[in-house]
Write an enzyme that holds these catalytic residues in place. Structure first.
Site, mmCIF file in Angstrom:
data_model
loop_
_atom_site.group_PDB
_atom_site.id
_atom_site.type_symbol
_atom_site.label_atom_id
_atom_site.label_comp_id
_atom_site.label_asym_id
_atom_site.label_seq_id
_atom_site.Cartn_x
_atom_site.Cartn_y
_atom_site.Cartn_z
ATOM 1 N N GLU A 134 3.291 -42.827 -4.961
ATOM 2 C CA GLU A 134 2.643 -44.430 -4.913
ATOM 3 C C GLU A 134 1.876 -45.033 -5.592
ATOM 4 O O GLU A 134 0.990 -46.214 -4.503
ATOM 5 C CB GLU A 134 3.762 -44.917 -4.200
ATOM 6 C CG GLU A 134 5.051 -44.793 -3.713
ATOM 7 C CD GLU A 134 5.623 -45.170 -2.295
ATOM 8 O OE1 GLU A 134 5.203 -45.779 -1.809
ATOM 9 O OE2 GLU A 134 6.548 -44.671 -2.052
ATOM 10 N N GLU A 255 14.926 -39.941 -5.304
ATOM 11 C CA GLU A 255 14.855 -40.414 -3.699
ATOM 12 C C GLU A 255 15.926 -41.962 -3.699
ATOM 13 O O GLU A 255 16.057 -42.907 -3.317
ATOM 14 C CB GLU A 255 13.568 -40.860 -3.383
ATOM 15 C CG GLU A 255 12.443 -41.035 -2.731
ATOM 16 C CD GLU A 255 11.302 -41.180 -2.841
ATOM 17 O OE1 GLU A 255 11.652 -42.471 -1.599
ATOM 18 O OE2 GLU A 255 10.082 -40.577 -2.097
HETATM 19 O O1 G3I Z 1 8.729 -41.849 14.847
HETATM 20 C C1 G3I Z 1 9.024 -43.277 14.734
HETATM 21 C C2 G3I Z 1 9.446 -43.721 16.371
HETATM 22 O O2 G3I Z 1 8.822 -43.014 17.242
HETATM 23 C C3 G3I Z 1 9.940 -44.289 16.994
HETATM 24 O O3 G3I Z 1 10.771 -44.498 18.434
HETATM 25 C C4 G3I Z 1 10.869 -45.135 16.153
HETATM 26 C C5 G3I Z 1 10.931 -46.888 16.442
HETATM 27 O O4 G3I Z 1 11.262 -48.042 15.154
HETATM 28 O O5 G3I Z 1 9.778 -45.391 14.843
HETATM 29 C C6 G3I Z 1 9.662 -44.248 13.710
HETATM 30 O O6 G3I Z 1 9.405 -44.301 13.090
HETATM 31 C C7 G3I Z 1 9.674 -44.458 12.017
HETATM 32 C C8 G3I Z 1 9.690 -43.811 11.134
HETATM 33 O O7 G3I Z 1 10.779 -43.615 9.440
HETATM 34 C C9 G3I Z 1 10.519 -41.585 11.548
HETATM 35 O O8 G3I Z 1 11.859 -42.552 11.185
HETATM 36 C C10 G3I Z 1 8.736 -45.474 11.809
HETATM 37 O O9 G3I Z 1 9.310 -47.032 12.296
HETATM 38 C C11 G3I Z 1 9.234 -46.265 9.604
HETATM 39 O O10 G3I Z 1 8.643 -46.860 9.165
HETATM 40 C C12 G3I Z 1 9.967 -45.200 9.235
HETATM 41 O O11 G3I Z 1 10.118 -45.032 8.614
HETATM 42 C C13 G3I Z 1 10.059 -44.709 6.666
HETATM 43 C C14 G3I Z 1 9.402 -44.758 5.724
HETATM 44 O O12 G3I Z 1 9.851 -43.823 4.480
HETATM 45 C C15 G3I Z 1 8.046 -45.286 6.043
HETATM 46 O O13 G3I Z 1 7.449 -45.564 4.764
HETATM 47 C C16 G3I Z 1 11.730 -44.053 6.565
HETATM 48 O O14 G3I Z 1 12.486 -43.317 7.630
HETATM 49 C C17 G3I Z 1 11.584 -43.346 5.030
HETATM 50 O O15 G3I Z 1 13.301 -43.072 4.086
HETATM 51 C C18 G3I Z 1 11.284 -44.489 4.106
HETATM 52 O O16 G3I Z 1 10.241 -43.076 3.344
HETATM 53 C C19 G3I Z 1 10.289 -43.390 1.682
HETATM 54 C C20 G3I Z 1 9.549 -41.950 0.966
HETATM 55 O O17 G3I Z 1 8.763 -41.060 1.721
HETATM 56 C C21 G3I Z 1 8.255 -42.920 -0.360
HETATM 57 N N1 G3I Z 1 9.015 -44.039 -0.921
HETATM 58 C C22 G3I Z 1 10.229 -44.921 -0.150
HETATM 59 C C23 G3I Z 1 10.741 -44.590 1.143
HETATM 60 C C24 G3I Z 1 11.777 -45.330 1.308
HETATM 61 O O18 G3I Z 1 10.890 -46.494 2.001
#
Ligand code: G3I
Length: 377
Positions: A134, A255
């Site tokens: 990105e 994705e």
């Molecule tokens: O790990 C913490 C956990 O300890 C906590 O309890 C919980 C509470 O909200 O949050 C957890 O972290 C989350 C993490 O995913 C792991 O599950 C974050 O809040 C959350 O923001 C994070 O989101 C991820 C996101 O990327 C971050 O930008 C999504 O799971 C993941 O699917 C998403 O993937 C991205 C690709 O890498 C790149 N392209 C876009 C795609 C979708 O956003």
């Protein structure tokens, strides 16, 4: 009645993948579904910089190893995601304690050390890496995103990341991954970046089209009772594949998901309330037939194009396996119930699954028996 799985219907035309978390590996139903339905895996989160190197020089590979070993032990292709990104990367990587960018030398040194250590750790188990994720901007008139790595290193941080990766492991494939290629202005920026990297002699082995897609709902329409309108991206599937392929021979859908929820009129960060719930979270008790039909039609068009362009496309990877796991349940509004994938919350194939499979089979039947796929991976 047709009993083949989608993977069997695709029959090697391209890999069929899914992003997973380590939780999936503790659930026998998920493991069964994964190994039956998919032949490629991406780690949804645990190979990102904040997980792999939370503090300088402190590498933690346990979760990534579990996923990479699961892929290896089940004969599945593992793709690494991701080495250089503006999100899920610790601040120390690019910033001083006061938030000012690190010097170019210091940030380059972090980038090099990270890429070398991570790629060499997974060498032999990860076929290819999303080296840079990105980098292009969403803003009109702006080419590259204002990312922390760019602030510290400069515009060539993308090229530098690919050069480090090529040096770290000459045998692993190196990919550029981005979203929004289905929108022509964003696609032009992605193509420009690929062309500039090529001009500068930088090795990029594949281009990832994330393909986070969605149904289009007119503002104010009640999605429970009305049809969506045709999403503009639906007429951009083939142009996207062709344009990306012209810039880089190996195109990958990395994705894939197809959201069914309306975009909130009040935008990103809207909070779910009793007042707006029916309008922006309309399918929490299930998906009406007209929504299944609209989603099925679009998935059929996607998979028809994937099969038709199998000489250009090496894989299609879903962002998670079942609807309950999707990041879209929490974006752009936290706590909604969406249904963007081919399997429902109980891991059952949805109408869209059969539509995708049948589109692939139809496309194969309509083809000359003498055509064959060239190896592009
Ligand atoms: O790990 C913490 C956990 O300890 C906590 O309890 C919980 C509470 O909200 O949050 C957890 O972290 C989350 C993490 O995913 C792991 O599950 C974050 O809040 C959350 O923001 C994070 O989101 C991820 C996101 O990327 C971050 O930008 C999504 O799971 C993941 O699917 C998403 O993937 C991205 C690709 O890498 C790149 N392209 C876009 C795609 C979708 O956003």
């Amino acid at each position: 009645m047709e009993s083949r799985t989608l993977k069997q219907a695709i029959d090697g035309s391209f890999l069929l993948g899914a992003a997973i978390s380590i939780r999936a590996l503790d659930d026998p139903a998920q493991v069964d579904l994964l190994t039956r339905e998919f032949d490629q895996i991406t780690a949804e989160n645990v190979m990102k910089p904040m997980h792999v190197q939370p503090r300088p020089g402190e590498f933690t590979f346990d979760a990534g190893d579990r996923i990479a070993n699961f892929a290896r032990d089940n004969g599945m292709t593992m793709i690494g995601h991701t080495l250089a990104w503006h999100q899920q990367t610790p601040a120390w990587f690019t910033q001083q304690p006061d938030g000012a960018p690190l010097s170019r030398e210091a940030a380059l040194s972090h980038l090099r050390e990270h890429i070398f250590t991570v790629m060499r750790h997974f060498r032999g188990r990860v076929l290819g890496w999303d080296v840079v994720n990105e980098a292009t901007s969403d803003k009109e008139g702006e080419f590259l995103r204002d990312a922390p790595l760019r602030r510290a290193i400069g515009d060539d941080y993308v090229a530098q990341a690919f050069r480090f990766a090529a040096e770290a492991d000459p045998d692993t494939k190196l990919y550029y991954n981005d979203y929004g290629a289905e929108r022509p202005p964003k696609r032009e920026r992605i193509v420009r970046l690929l062309n500039e990297l090529k001009r500068d002699g930088v090795r990029v082995d594949g281009i990832g089209w994330q393909a986070h897609l969605g149904l289009k709902w007119e503002p104010g329409v009640d999605a429970r009772t009305h049809e969506p309108t045709r999403a503009p991206w639906a007429d951009e599937i083939e142009p996207t594949i062709l344009a990306l392929h012209a810039a880089c021979p190996n195109v990958m859908v990395t994705e894939l998901d197809l959201d069914v929820l309306p975009w909130p009129a009040t935008g990103m960060g809207t909070v779910l309330t009793d007042e707006n719930r029916d309008a922006i979270d309309p399918f929490r008790d299930g998906v009406p037939d007209h929504v299944h039909a609209a989603q099925s039609q679009l998935y059929a068009e996607l998979f028809d194009a994937f099969e038709k362009h199998r000489d250009k496309l090496s894989r299609a990877t879903f962002w998670c396996v079942n609807d309950g796991q999707s990041w879209l349940n929490n974006w752009p509004v936290k706590g909604r119930t969406t249904h963007p994938l081919l399997f429902d919350r109980a891991n059952r194939p949805k109408p869209a699954y059969y539509a995708a499979r049948d589109a692939v089979l139809r496309c194969k039947r309509g083809r000359s028996p003498f055509s064959s796929k060239e190896a592009i991976r």
